[in-house]
Design an enzyme around this catalytic site. Sequence first.
Site, PDB file in Angstrom:
ATOM      1  N   SER A  40      26.372 -42.556  17.108  1.00  0.00           N
ATOM      2  CA  SER A  40      26.923 -41.429  16.355  1.00  0.00           C
ATOM      3  C   SER A  40      28.379 -41.164  16.729  1.00  0.00           C
ATOM      4  O   SER A  40      28.831 -41.480  17.830  1.00  0.00           O
ATOM      5  CB  SER A  40      26.101 -40.171  16.640  1.00  0.00           C
ATOM      6  OG  SER A  40      24.752 -40.380  16.328  1.00  0.00           O
TER       7      SER A  40
HETATM    8  N1  SAH Z   1      21.573 -41.576  19.795  1.00  0.00           N
HETATM    9  C1  SAH Z   1      21.875 -42.901  19.332  1.00  0.00           C
HETATM   10  C2  SAH Z   1      21.710 -42.979  17.840  1.00  0.00           C
HETATM   11  C3  SAH Z   1      21.231 -44.300  17.406  1.00  0.00           C
HETATM   12  S1  SAH Z   1      20.900 -44.430  15.684  1.00  0.00           S
HETATM   13  C4  SAH Z   1      23.273 -43.319  19.721  1.00  0.00           C
HETATM   14  O1  SAH Z   1      24.161 -42.452  19.755  1.00  0.00           O
HETATM   15  O2  SAH Z   1      23.498 -44.491  19.963  1.00  0.00           O
HETATM   16  C5  SAH Z   1      19.224 -43.913  15.607  1.00  0.00           C
HETATM   17  C6  SAH Z   1      18.221 -44.727  16.366  1.00  0.00           C
HETATM   18  O3  SAH Z   1      16.931 -44.224  16.025  1.00  0.00           O
HETATM   19  C7  SAH Z   1      18.198 -46.207  16.031  1.00  0.00           C
HETATM   20  O4  SAH Z   1      18.380 -46.940  17.214  1.00  0.00           O
HETATM   21  C8  SAH Z   1      16.812 -46.431  15.431  1.00  0.00           C
HETATM   22  O5  SAH Z   1      16.251 -47.685  15.747  1.00  0.00           O
HETATM   23  C9  SAH Z   1      16.021 -45.306  16.049  1.00  0.00           C
HETATM   24  N2  SAH Z   1      14.810 -44.893  15.342  1.00  0.00           N
HETATM   25  C10 SAH Z   1      14.596 -44.783  14.008  1.00  0.00           C
HETATM   26  N3  SAH Z   1      13.352 -44.342  13.755  1.00  0.00           N
HETATM   27  C11 SAH Z   1      12.745 -44.171  14.969  1.00  0.00           C
HETATM   28  C12 SAH Z   1      11.449 -43.739  15.385  1.00  0.00           C
HETATM   29  N4  SAH Z   1      10.514 -43.381  14.509  1.00  0.00           N
HETATM   30  N5  SAH Z   1      11.190 -43.688  16.706  1.00  0.00           N
HETATM   31  C13 SAH Z   1      12.128 -44.053  17.618  1.00  0.00           C
HETATM   32  N6  SAH Z   1      13.363 -44.459  17.293  1.00  0.00           N
HETATM   33  C14 SAH Z   1      13.678 -44.520  15.981  1.00  0.00           C
END
Ligand code: SAH
Length: 211
Positions: free
Chosen positions: A63
């Site tokens: 993000s």
């Molecule tokens: N906080 C992270 C955001 C990553 S994007 C950062 O700043 O790097 C969101 C993430 O959520 C992705 O890695 C995706 O694989 C994960 N995601 C999506 N659906 C999910 C679920 N049901 N359970 C766990 N992770 C999930």
Amino acid sequence: MNEDYGSLRLRMVERQIRARGVKDERVLEAMRKVPRHVFVPPDLADEAYEDHPLSIGKGQTISQPYMVALMTEALELKGDEKVLEVGTGSGYQTAILAELAREVYSIERIPQLAQEAERKLEEYTNVHIKVGNGTLGWPEEAPFDAIIVTAGAPKVPGPLKAQLADGGRLVIPVGSEFHQVLYRIRRRRDTFSEEALTSCVFVPLIGEEGW
Ligand code: SAH
């Protein structure tokens, strides 16, 4: 080189975060401290402190710094909380949470991202990562004082509300697959109150209770 990243980080906090109204000094301090460039792919390290999200592979993103700060501030962490994060991704948000709370439990559905984040977060003894569907929460460790979801949901997953402690805060983007509103949900006993904080765009939250 390190010096450079350090000053980019200070500038990021002043221009992108404090200037837009994030006031919590503990959040600002954590964002000045955690080396964001370590959490992005090596070829994007020089863009780590820019004002936008970046690709971290597997179709996922880290993000925008301001969004990390805003969501973290909304959790109202004082230092003694047990926090759940859904969507570990790069592990950057996890590190910020680990600086500000007592214990951080983070769930990621893509094993390779979880492993890589775990390696980068090794020095944080208060971080616990598992691979799985985070929309179901982490029942064995509930209740949580704060829950943060870093992927966009079609609705607020029931299990996450159920795992929120009395007085707890849940911060989650809810909306369509391509556009969401960031909500803070506050629990008082069995009453949940909702506040809309901003509009936003996140990658989809996948699985049961998600997309
Ligand atoms: N906080 C992270 C955001 C990553 S994007 C950062 O700043 O790097 C969101 C993430 O959520 C992705 O890695 C995706 O694989 C994960 N995601 C999506 N659906 C999910 C679920 N049901 N359970 C766990 N992770 C999930």
